[in-house]
Design an enzyme around this catalytic site. Structure first.
Site, PDB file in Angstrom:
ATOM      1  N   HIS A  70       0.813  -1.224   0.000  1.00  0.00           N
ATOM      2  CA  HIS A  70       0.000   0.000   0.000  1.00  0.00           C
ATOM      3  C   HIS A  70       0.842   1.268   0.000  1.00  0.00           C
ATOM      4  CE1 HIS A  70      -2.524  -3.122   2.058  1.00  0.00           C
ATOM      5  NE2 HIS A  70      -3.360  -2.716   1.130  1.00  0.00           N
ATOM      6  N   GLU A 122      -3.422   2.960   1.573  1.00  0.00           N
ATOM      7  CA  GLU A 122      -2.926   3.404   0.265  1.00  0.00           C
ATOM      8  C   GLU A 122      -3.252   4.876   0.030  1.00  0.00           C
ATOM      9  OE1 GLU A 122      -4.270   3.214  -4.299  1.00  0.00           O
ATOM     10  OE2 GLU A 122      -4.321   1.260  -3.295  1.00  0.00           O
ATOM     11  N   SER A 260      -5.702  -9.713  -3.138  1.00  0.00           N
ATOM     12  CA  SER A 260      -4.752 -10.111  -2.100  1.00  0.00           C
ATOM     13  C   SER A 260      -5.061 -11.501  -1.536  1.00  0.00           C
ATOM     14  CB  SER A 260      -4.753  -9.077  -0.967  1.00  0.00           C
ATOM     15  OG  SER A 260      -6.067  -8.837  -0.501  1.00  0.00           O
TER      16      SER A 260
END
Length: 276
Positions: A70, A122, A260
């Site tokens: 991130h 992020e 992810s």
């Protein structure tokens, strides 16, 4: 029952890269600053392989700090160097592009808007690259209330839904006569969301696999919910037989997974669904 996997699902390039980098530096003195990706099971597996996690730089005094996918703001790099720690950067290249784009826009005199979730790591990292000068917008109502300015630059969180991004941008077009729009949404996000929607229209139930703390997985679940009954799970252990009762027969199950989510978790979910 027929079990169908989405055309695009699971690890994206940036996540694969981050995991590979972390594993290449696995030892007792290597730690990621925050979870390297938003998947608790993968973070635990990395821990067993020698990659720990710290939440604060004060939690370590030696070794290697791995910047998670991130990303972080420029000041964090300076803090790590000041502590005499080694830096390994696993920031996703797409996130890095958004960071640098935002920084360059500020340096060129643009008022920068970041379209994304205010509390997402992020987005926080992109914001930090603007020296705290950007405005983060989450929805259309915030865009409507945004004040007009001479020069407006727009970037986005890499996992923002494309339609959501477009709708907010449309609200901002009247806010300036000099606008630069940089659509910093990664291709993997577009692919996964489009594939999930397409599959959700063809099945009775969708199962979305990924961390409950994963923004892109949560978005996939919300998109699928607009088309059919949807369940967001982290592992196969959460699957319930009640979801497929005979009183409400299910003939087709669709499976997708966030960027992810590791392949081995997706496989376990698929295998369990096949046995139902």
């Amino acid at each position: 029952m027929e079990v169908i996997l989405a055309e695009y699902l699971g690890f994206c390039y940036g996540v694969k890269r981050a995991i590979k980098i972390a594993r290449a530096h696995a030892n007792s003195k290597s730690n990621t600053l925050g979870p390297i990706i938003h998947n608790p099971q993968m973070v635990e597996r990395l821990k067993s392989e020698g990659v720990g996690t710290i939440e604060n730089l004060n939690d370590t005094t030696e070794g290697t700090v791995i910047i998670r996918s991130h990303g972080v703001g420029p000041q964090v790099y300076e803090e790590i160097k000041a502590k005499g720690l080694k830096i390994v950067d696993a920031t996703c290249p797409h996130v890095k592009k958004a960071q640098i784009s935002a920084r360059d826009l500020v340096e060129s005199g643009y008022k920068v808007v970041i379209i994304g979730e205010k509390n997402h790591p992020e987005v926080k990292s992109i914001f930090d690259w603007t020296q705290g000068k950007a405005t983060i917008l989450e929805d259309e109502s915030e865009a409507e209330n945004f004040k007009s300015c001479k020069k407006l630059g727009i970037v986005s969180q890499t996992t923002v839904n494309g339609e959501h991004f477009k709708n907010i941008v449309l609200k901002l077009l009247e806010k300036s006569n000099d606008i630069k729009i940089l659509r910093t949404i990664c291709t993997a996000t577009d692919q996964r969301q489009s594939a999930a929607l397409k599959l959700a229209e063809q099945v009775d139930v969708m199962i979305v696999v990924g961390g409950k703390n994963s923004a892109n997985t949560t978005k996939l679940a919300k998109l699928c919910q607009s088309k059919c009954t949807t369940y967001h799970i982290e592992t196969s252990q959460e699957i319930s037989q009640d979801w497929f009762k005979k009183s409400n027969p299910v003939s087709k199950i669709g499976i997708t997974a966030g960027a992810s989510t590791p392949d081995w978790i997706i496989r376990e979910v698929y295998d369990k669904c096949q046995r139902i």
